[in-house]
Design a protein around this motif. Structure first.
Motif, PDB file in Angstrom:
ATOM      1  N   ARG A 197       2.830 -25.010  97.665  1.00  0.00           N
ATOM      2  CA  ARG A 197       3.980 -25.981  97.654  1.00  0.00           C
ATOM      3  C   ARG A 197       3.503 -26.953  98.818  1.00  0.00           C
ATOM      4  NH1 ARG A 197       8.634 -25.011  95.280  1.00  0.00           N
ATOM      5  NH2 ARG A 197       9.020 -27.069  95.410  1.00  0.00           N
ATOM      6  N   GLN A 198       3.913 -28.275  98.603  1.00  0.00           N
ATOM      7  CA  GLN A 198       3.926 -29.108  99.598  1.00  0.00           C
ATOM      8  C   GLN A 198       5.135 -29.099 100.577  1.00  0.00           C
ATOM      9  OE1 GLN A 198       2.399 -33.935  99.681  1.00  0.00           O
ATOM     10  NE2 GLN A 198       3.712 -33.255  98.050  1.00  0.00           N
ATOM     11  N   VAL A 199       4.962 -29.239 102.040  1.00  0.00           N
ATOM     12  CA  VAL A 199       5.840 -28.976 102.943  1.00  0.00           C
ATOM     13  C   VAL A 199       5.743 -30.174 104.099  1.00  0.00           C
ATOM     14  CG1 VAL A 199       6.172 -26.415 102.638  1.00  0.00           C
ATOM     15  CG2 VAL A 199       4.340 -27.485 104.527  1.00  0.00           C
ATOM     16  N   MET A 200       6.794 -30.358 104.807  1.00  0.00           N
ATOM     17  CA  MET A 200       6.773 -31.131 106.057  1.00  0.00           C
ATOM     18  C   MET A 200       6.942 -30.361 107.023  1.00  0.00           C
ATOM     19  SD  MET A 200       8.801 -34.410 104.311  1.00  0.00           S
ATOM     20  CE  MET A 200       8.035 -35.684 105.204  1.00  0.00           C
ATOM     21  N   LEU A 201       6.172 -30.547 108.170  1.00  0.00           N
ATOM     22  CA  LEU A 201       6.361 -29.743 109.218  1.00  0.00           C
ATOM     23  C   LEU A 201       6.559 -30.753 110.479  1.00  0.00           C
ATOM     24  CD1 LEU A 201       3.849 -28.377 108.013  1.00  0.00           C
ATOM     25  CD2 LEU A 201       4.111 -26.579 109.507  1.00  0.00           C
ATOM     26  N   ALA A 202       7.311 -30.248 111.547  1.00  0.00           N
ATOM     27  CA  ALA A 202       7.732 -30.761 112.837  1.00  0.00           C
ATOM     28  C   ALA A 202       7.547 -29.883 114.062  1.00  0.00           C
ATOM     29  CB  ALA A 202       8.925 -31.823 112.880  1.00  0.00           C
ATOM     30  N   THR A 203       6.899 -30.616 115.050  1.00  0.00           N
ATOM     31  CA  THR A 203       6.775 -29.671 116.200  1.00  0.00           C
ATOM     32  C   THR A 203       7.769 -30.057 117.117  1.00  0.00           C
ATOM     33  OG1 THR A 203       4.348 -29.525 115.822  1.00  0.00           O
ATOM     34  CG2 THR A 203       5.214 -28.866 117.734  1.00  0.00           C
ATOM     35  N   ARG A 204       8.300 -29.102 117.920  1.00  0.00           N
ATOM     36  CA  ARG A 204       9.641 -29.156 118.937  1.00  0.00           C
ATOM     37  C   ARG A 204       8.651 -29.254 120.263  1.00  0.00           C
ATOM     38  NH1 ARG A 204      12.272 -25.524 117.497  1.00  0.00           N
ATOM     39  NH2 ARG A 204      13.758 -26.230 116.167  1.00  0.00           N
TER      40      ARG A 204
ATOM     41  N   GLY B 103       7.064 -26.645 125.151  1.00  0.00           N
ATOM     42  CA  GLY B 103       7.725 -26.802 123.797  1.00  0.00           C
ATOM     43  C   GLY B 103       7.935 -25.674 123.214  1.00  0.00           C
ATOM     44  N   TYR B 104       8.838 -25.579 121.766  1.00  0.00           N
ATOM     45  CA  TYR B 104       8.781 -24.161 121.304  1.00  0.00           C
ATOM     46  C   TYR B 104       9.068 -24.558 119.834  1.00  0.00           C
ATOM     47  CZ  TYR B 104      10.747 -19.358 120.470  1.00  0.00           C
ATOM     48  OH  TYR B 104      10.571 -18.068 120.064  1.00  0.00           O
ATOM     49  N   GLY B 105       8.165 -23.876 119.120  1.00  0.00           N
ATOM     50  CA  GLY B 105       8.129 -23.842 117.589  1.00  0.00           C
ATOM     51  C   GLY B 105       8.050 -25.053 116.760  1.00  0.00           C
ATOM     52  N   VAL B 106       8.274 -24.720 115.489  1.00  0.00           N
ATOM     53  CA  VAL B 106       8.240 -25.849 114.522  1.00  0.00           C
ATOM     54  C   VAL B 106       9.247 -25.701 113.518  1.00  0.00           C
ATOM     55  CG1 VAL B 106       5.591 -25.950 114.742  1.00  0.00           C
ATOM     56  CG2 VAL B 106       6.631 -24.561 113.205  1.00  0.00           C
ATOM     57  N   THR B 107       9.577 -26.788 112.822  1.00  0.00           N
ATOM     58  CA  THR B 107      10.450 -26.557 111.596  1.00  0.00           C
ATOM     59  C   THR B 107       9.479 -26.930 110.311  1.00  0.00           C
ATOM     60  OG1 THR B 107      11.219 -29.078 111.532  1.00  0.00           O
ATOM     61  CG2 THR B 107      12.412 -27.581 112.926  1.00  0.00           C
ATOM     62  N   MET B 108       9.966 -26.412 109.111  1.00  0.00           N
ATOM     63  CA  MET B 108       9.232 -26.624 107.976  1.00  0.00           C
ATOM     64  C   MET B 108      10.242 -26.705 106.960  1.00  0.00           C
ATOM     65  SD  MET B 108       6.721 -24.181 105.938  1.00  0.00           S
ATOM     66  CE  MET B 108       5.086 -24.318 106.910  1.00  0.00           C
ATOM     67  N   ASN B 109      10.002 -27.588 106.125  1.00  0.00           N
ATOM     68  CA  ASN B 109      11.045 -27.654 104.861  1.00  0.00           C
ATOM     69  C   ASN B 109       9.943 -28.175 103.710  1.00  0.00           C
ATOM     70  OD1 ASN B 109      11.132 -30.207 106.616  1.00  0.00           O
ATOM     71  ND2 ASN B 109      11.754 -30.973 104.507  1.00  0.00           N
ATOM     72  N   LEU B 110      10.274 -27.892 102.418  1.00  0.00           N
ATOM     73  CA  LEU B 110       9.787 -28.517 101.145  1.00  0.00           C
ATOM     74  C   LEU B 110       9.830 -29.931 101.241  1.00  0.00           C
ATOM     75  CD1 LEU B 110      10.898 -25.781  98.467  1.00  0.00           C
ATOM     76  CD2 LEU B 110       8.710 -26.177  99.717  1.00  0.00           C
ATOM     77  N   VAL B 111       8.798 -30.686 100.644  1.00  0.00           N
ATOM     78  CA  VAL B 111       9.318 -32.188 100.613  1.00  0.00           C
ATOM     79  C   VAL B 111      10.269 -32.723 100.039  1.00  0.00           C
ATOM     80  CG1 VAL B 111       6.746 -32.552 101.108  1.00  0.00           C
ATOM     81  CG2 VAL B 111       7.599 -32.069  98.644  1.00  0.00           C
TER      82      VAL B 111
ATOM     83  N   ILE C 181      12.926 -24.035 105.889  1.00  0.00           N
ATOM     84  CA  ILE C 181      12.127 -22.937 105.849  1.00  0.00           C
ATOM     85  C   ILE C 181      11.557 -21.994 107.081  1.00  0.00           C
ATOM     86  CG2 ILE C 181      10.077 -21.533 104.968  1.00  0.00           C
ATOM     87  CD1 ILE C 181       9.488 -24.015 102.776  1.00  0.00           C
ATOM     88  N   LEU C 182      11.543 -22.898 108.061  1.00  0.00           N
ATOM     89  CA  LEU C 182      11.372 -22.689 109.493  1.00  0.00           C
ATOM     90  C   LEU C 182      12.156 -23.314 110.324  1.00  0.00           C
ATOM     91  CD1 LEU C 182       7.590 -22.439 109.906  1.00  0.00           C
ATOM     92  CD2 LEU C 182       9.021 -20.284 109.713  1.00  0.00           C
ATOM     93  N   SER C 183      13.032 -22.671 111.220  1.00  0.00           N
ATOM     94  CA  SER C 183      13.921 -23.403 111.973  1.00  0.00           C
ATOM     95  C   SER C 183      14.414 -22.845 113.086  1.00  0.00           C
ATOM     96  CB  SER C 183      15.074 -23.692 111.102  1.00  0.00           C
ATOM     97  OG  SER C 183      15.991 -22.664 110.677  1.00  0.00           O
ATOM     98  N   ASN C 184      14.978 -23.384 114.083  1.00  0.00           N
ATOM     99  CA  ASN C 184      16.053 -22.542 115.201  1.00  0.00           C
ATOM    100  C   ASN C 184      14.769 -22.119 116.275  1.00  0.00           C
ATOM    101  OD1 ASN C 184      18.207 -23.301 113.920  1.00  0.00           O
ATOM    102  ND2 ASN C 184      18.261 -21.649 112.870  1.00  0.00           N
ATOM    103  N   MET C 185      15.728 -21.576 117.264  1.00  0.00           N
ATOM    104  CA  MET C 185      14.942 -21.012 118.288  1.00  0.00           C
ATOM    105  C   MET C 185      15.636 -19.762 118.752  1.00  0.00           C
ATOM    106  SD  MET C 185      13.740 -23.944 121.023  1.00  0.00           S
ATOM    107  CE  MET C 185      15.396 -24.715 120.968  1.00  0.00           C
TER     108      MET C 185
ATOM    109  N   PRO D 103       4.977 -19.175 119.320  1.00  0.00           N
ATOM    110  CA  PRO D 103       5.608 -20.303 118.972  1.00  0.00           C
ATOM    111  C   PRO D 103       5.753 -21.665 120.317  1.00  0.00           C
ATOM    112  CG  PRO D 103       7.472 -18.838 119.560  1.00  0.00           C
ATOM    113  CD  PRO D 103       6.063 -18.117 119.510  1.00  0.00           C
ATOM    114  N   GLU D 104       5.048 -20.968 121.439  1.00  0.00           N
ATOM    115  CA  GLU D 104       5.004 -21.816 122.640  1.00  0.00           C
ATOM    116  C   GLU D 104       4.117 -23.081 122.364  1.00  0.00           C
ATOM    117  OE1 GLU D 104       6.381 -17.600 123.860  1.00  0.00           O
ATOM    118  OE2 GLU D 104       4.650 -18.642 122.668  1.00  0.00           O
ATOM    119  N   VAL D 105       4.544 -24.010 122.522  1.00  0.00           N
ATOM    120  CA  VAL D 105       3.685 -25.432 122.374  1.00  0.00           C
ATOM    121  C   VAL D 105       3.360 -25.986 123.886  1.00  0.00           C
ATOM    122  CG1 VAL D 105       3.389 -27.613 121.428  1.00  0.00           C
ATOM    123  CG2 VAL D 105       4.772 -25.747 120.161  1.00  0.00           C
ATOM    124  N   TYR D 106       2.226 -25.528 124.565  1.00  0.00           N
ATOM    125  CA  TYR D 106       1.800 -25.958 125.967  1.00  0.00           C
ATOM    126  C   TYR D 106       0.889 -27.223 125.837  1.00  0.00           C
ATOM    127  CZ  TYR D 106       3.353 -21.923 128.351  1.00  0.00           C
ATOM    128  OH  TYR D 106       4.158 -20.752 128.789  1.00  0.00           O
ATOM    129  N   PHE D 107       0.414 -27.424 124.426  1.00  0.00           N
ATOM    130  CA  PHE D 107      -0.502 -28.523 124.214  1.00  0.00           C
ATOM    131  C   PHE D 107       0.117 -29.273 122.810  1.00  0.00           C
ATOM    132  CE2 PHE D 107      -2.829 -25.704 126.801  1.00  0.00           C
ATOM    133  CZ  PHE D 107      -3.429 -26.241 127.523  1.00  0.00           C
TER     134      PHE D 107
END
Length: 942
Positions: A415-422, A446-454, A466-470, A484-488
């Motif tokens: 499936r095609q998805v869209m991701l965003a990095t927090r 930062g912390y984590g990503v979100t994901m949803n179908l397009v 599909i992926l959300s929250n902290m 999930p930690e985003v140091y870079f």
């Protein structure tokens, strides 16, 4: 004392106090220590940083190359300039005249000329040497490519040499840029040397020497003659190299050597170069035999005559030979330009296929293309970004700087998805919290990503995540984020210190905060006090870091946390895509992927295009950079091993690159065709798909990238479409692929003429296909489809209604999807309250060449376009029970006319009620249903 004795000037000499001399030397030593110490500390910290990533060899190789180049050219510059001064100056400065005489208390005092001039010459020579050394050090990669790339072979499938001079490709990619650089440096040295010689000529004989040419100091004239000969030699070299530069010269029709160049200017420039060499020899002989100013003028006369003659012959040939028969004369040279431009941008590897561009719904073949229909992207990335900033930022100091599109398997289905990095932005912390401890020790990541179908939406028109929250929550059991930690990331551009006594903020949790301690191996170990002091000095943290009780010897400095800066610092000779994208690895770690390009502006006979702000006429997507979001580990994988430029860099830095086969499978499955590459290839292909010189000359079939209307301002001028990622099955093939597509239109037209597709999945990664439409068929382009949407009566009235008080319509980007034998157009329409920046999906518009349907969901719009039997399985949660069936989902089947009248009255009442309640989406559905009911009613007999 007599008057004659009084008139004798007193020769003044500066006092030579040993104490004053020591004081000056001490000041110079202190200045050198401060400047050199700063540079030394900077290099020391850089070596620590490269070493922490395992690339110490890269640092020392680069430093050695830069140091060698700086030392060599600085020493040569100083030797030439100061040596010229020492050689050209008269044996006795007394020969220059009486020197400067001033009167002090009526007594003449002669100022010393020799020490002043010698000191000035020494200072200027040192300054010029430093400037030259720094300039060449900044161009170290050009010289390194020349030195290491002399024997580089041309890639398979492209010309090994140019068609005019027969020089190998390596000469243009590696040797010519270095020779141009050195020739420019020699020319500047020659000009400065002439200036020195002219200075001595002027002060020796004044204007009398220049006017008469025989009086004055012959030694000074001889020096000027030698300097002039040096200058003529450098001009000859520049003229000789300029012959090759004509292969890169743009013309109105094509780029490269023209008929006039090949028959007049190339041989003529060689004659001019020979004439300059002859003039230089003549001046040198005259300097020995009988130095005169007139020989300097005479030396340039042959070259001047040759140059003027070349220009006259060139004008004649261009006007009377080429222009009346331009196509015939230029045809072979146009063919050279077409062939080598296609090679330079990889267009020769494109596969062309016909595409029917049928207009009927059957041509879409919905039954066979269900997977493509299920992955139609309805979330415009800008709208999704605004929505996520409202529902998933959680705190004001978080941000989603970008939205990425990718593909992931769910239960064995891709499936095609869209991701965003927090990511965390310390600039968004409250002013009261902007302390050194908070910014450097606590708020580190930062912390984590979100994901949803397009095309995943909730009943409220929000993204179905599909992926959300902290902490990160997943609706798919097999998809988890373990680190999930985003140091870079893209937004993180500040230094932080980790593994300190302070706990790091992880994510907000109820009344308290979740905290963590860095467990990775990334960064520079701070070590003892002295090492910490040097690091603090380099990073501008001298008043805090050395004296912090929270920082220990095991603490680490994380610097260059922006993934773009990180990759560019390790490989500054590569051009990187501005859009890195996040990948969730199989073990749940996050990693960034970024495309790196090798490029050149000296590929023979190739037209130049703009890539990331610079003009290039050769490009290859040679490298994929992978940066771990937690520990910053950076790895470069070579995906174009045949590229000669990356081959030379691999020879220089063998530890920097790995083969593509070494990339782990979970990363390899997310490699994609680069957007920058597809854009520049599409731009070049619009002209260079015409491979017949006659057609190319007349621009009979010129293409451009299709234009689009601005999603935020419908009155704005059209802009070129951006590449669109689609999970689809290519026409004529089987199997779902992650494809990047761009449509073409004929020049100055809005109808489509073809489209290009870049393939991302194995075994076809890196291949591109161009689908040509029939020339006799008119296929609507994006602007024409958008005009149809604007002119649709029901849509127009509904959008006008929604744009009234308290809300505004926001239209997403129209995308074009080739499906089966036809083109499907899709545009989402959002409704956004004036006081809320959060858009909500309200309508999906789908169109074919001759049909248009819309509905509150993708399923409803597909049902309206193809009928209920061809709608794909549900891709989004069901709509609320109050929602009515799709307005395009078939016709009302009332048994009699009275029933239809009652249904129309009920639809009108429902429309008025829903409008009053603010349920504009459902009101629009009722309005469309009323239209269909009235159409059916008009068909029934009275």
């Amino acid at each position: 004392m007599t008057n004659q004795q009084i008139s004798e000037p007193y020769e003044w000499r500066p006092p030579r106090s040993p104490r004053r001399r020591r004081g000056r030397l001490l000041l110079v030593a202190l200045a050198a220590l401060v400047l050199g110490g700063t540079t030394t500390v900077s290099y020391y910290v850089e070596s620590l940083w490269f070493g922490s990533l395992g690339y110490g060899q890269v640092f020392w190789t680069t430093l050695n190359l830069q140091g060698l180049i700086f030392t060599l050219f600085a020493a040569l510059t100083f030797a030439v300039l100061y040596g010229a001064f020492r050689i050209l100056k008269p044996a006795r400065f007394a020969d220059l005249g009486a020197g400067g005489v001033i009167f002090i208390n009526g007594r003449p005092v002669r100022l010393p000329v020799e020490p002043v001039i010698r000191a000035g010459a020494l200072l200027l020579a040192i300054l010029a040497a430093l400037v030259a050394g720094a300039g060449f050090m900044g161009n170290w990669s050009t010289l390194a490519l020349w030195w290491y790339g002399k024997s580089a072979a041309a890639p398979a499938g492209i010309s090994a040499s140019d068609p005019i001079f027969g020089r190998p490709l390596s000469f243009y990619l590696f040797t010519l840029p270095a020779l141009d650089l050195i020739a420019g440096w020699l020319t500047v040295l020659a000009i400065l040397t002439c200036g020195i010689a002219l200075f001595f000529v002027v002060v020796a004989g004044g204007t009398r020497v220049l006017r008469r040419g025989r009086a004055g100091n012959e030694t000074a004239i001889r020096g000027l003659s030698i300097a002039w000969a040096f200058f003529l030699v450098t001009l000859a070299v520049r003229a000789y190299l300029g012959r090759f530069d004509r292969l890169l010269q743009p013309h109105p029709i094509f780029t490269g050597v023209t008929y006039a160049d090949a028959h007049v200017f190339v041989p003529g420039t060689l004659i001019v170069s020979i004439a300059l060499i002859a003039g230089a020899l003549g001046v040198a002989v005259a300097a020995i035999m009988a130095p005169r100013i007139r020989w300097l003028v005479a030396a340039v006369l042959p070259a001047t005559v040759c140059y003027l003659g070349m220009q006259a012959v060139g004008w004649y040939v261009g006007t009377f030979v080429v222009r009346p028969n331009e196509l015939v004369r230029e045809q072979p040279y146009i063919a050279h330009n077409i062939e080598l431009t296609r090679q330079a941008f990889g267009l020769h590897r494109l596969v062309q296929r016909p595409f029917e561009a049928a207009t009927t719904p059957d041509a879409v073949d919905p039954a066979r293309n269900q997977a493509t229909l299920q992955n139609i992207r309805l979330w415009d990335w800008r709208a999704l970004q605004d929505t996520l900033r409202q529902i998933q930022e959680i705190r004001t100091y978080y941000d989603f700087p970008d939205i990425d599109i990718d593909r992931y398997p769910f239960d064995g289905v891709m499936r095609q998805v869209m991701l965003a990095t927090r990511e965390l932005s310390v600039q968004k912390l409250p002013e009261s919290s902007r302390t050194w401890i908070n910014e450097k020790l606590i708020y580190t990541h930062g912390y984590g990503v979100t994901m949803n179908l397009v095309n995943g939406f909730t009943p409220e028109g929000l993204p179905a995540l599909i992926l959300s929250n902290m902490p990160v929550q997943s609706t798919v059991p097999d998809l988890t984020v373990t680190r999930p930690e985003v140091y870079f990331g893209e937004l993180t551009d500040t230094d932080v210190y980790v593994k300190t006594r302070q706990k790091e903020f992880n994510y907000p949790q109820g009344q308290t905060n979740s905290v963590t301690t860095y467990e990775g191996t990334g960064g520079i170990v701070l070590g003892g006090f002295f090492r910490r002091l040097l690091i603090a000095f380099d990073r501008g943290d001298l008043t805090k870091l050395p004296f912090s009780d929270d920082v220990t010897a095991d603490s680490r400095l994380l610097m260059r946390r922006s993934v773009r800066d990180r990759a560019a610092a390790l490989a500054p000779f590569l051009t990187f895509d501005d859009d890195p994208y996040i990948v969730i690895r199989r073990d749940g770690r996050l990693a960034w992927m970024m495309d790196g390009f090798t490029a050149s502006a000296s590929y023979p006979y190739s037209r130049a295009y703009r890539l990331a702000g610079r003009q290039v006429n050769y490009v290859r997507n040679s490298v994929k950079a992978v940066i771990d979001a937690y520990d910053g580990t950076t790895t470069f994988y070579v995906f174009e091993p045949d590229d000669p430029i990356i081959g030379v860099y691999r020879a220089i830095f063998p530890s920097l690159f790995k083969d593509a086969t070494a990339m782990p499978a979970d990363l390899r499955s997310h490699v994609r065709y680069p957007e920058l590459l597809l854009q520049i290839q599409a731009e070049a292909y619009g002209l260079y798909h015409m491979t017949v010189p006659d057609v190319f000359y007349n621009r009979e079939d010129l293409w451009t990238i299709a234009g689009k209307g601005a999603s935020t301002d419908r009155g704005a001028p059209p802009q070129p479409m951006e590449p669109n990622f689609v999970l689809m099955t290519l026409p004529g093939e089987s199997g779902l692929e992650f494809i990047e597509i761009l449509p073409f239109t004929p020049a100055n037209r809005n109808n489509l003429i073809g489209w290009i597709a870049g393939r991302s999945d194995a075994p076809n990664y890196g291949n591109a296909v161009v689908f040509d439409f029939p020339k006799s068929k008119l296929v609507d382009g994006p602007l024409q489809i958008e005009a149809r949407i604007d002119q649709h009566p029901q849509l127009s009235s509904q959008l006008s209604l929604w744009n009234q008080q308290g809300s505004r319509v926001r239209r997403g980007e129209l995308i074009v999807i080739p499906i089966g034998r036809a083109l499907l157009y899709a545009e989402p329409i959002y409704l956004q309250a004036e006081r809320s920046p959060m858009p909500e999906l309200r309508l999906v518009v789908l169109a074919l060449q001759d049909r248009l349907a819309f509905g509150p969901s993708l399923e409803a719009a597909l049902t309206g376009l193809f009928g209920a039997d061809h709608a794909p399985p549900s891709t989004t949660p069901p709509m609320p029970s109050s929602a009515t069936p799709s307005p395009a989902g078939g016709q009302e089947s009332g048994a009699d006319r009275e029933g239809l009248i009652k249904q129309a009255a009920q639809d009108l009442a429902d429309y008025q009620r829903l409008t009053a309640e603010g349920k504009l989406g459902e009101a629009g559905q009722k309005l469309e249903h009323l239209k269909r009911t009235l159409e059916e009613l008009s068909k029934r007999p009275r």
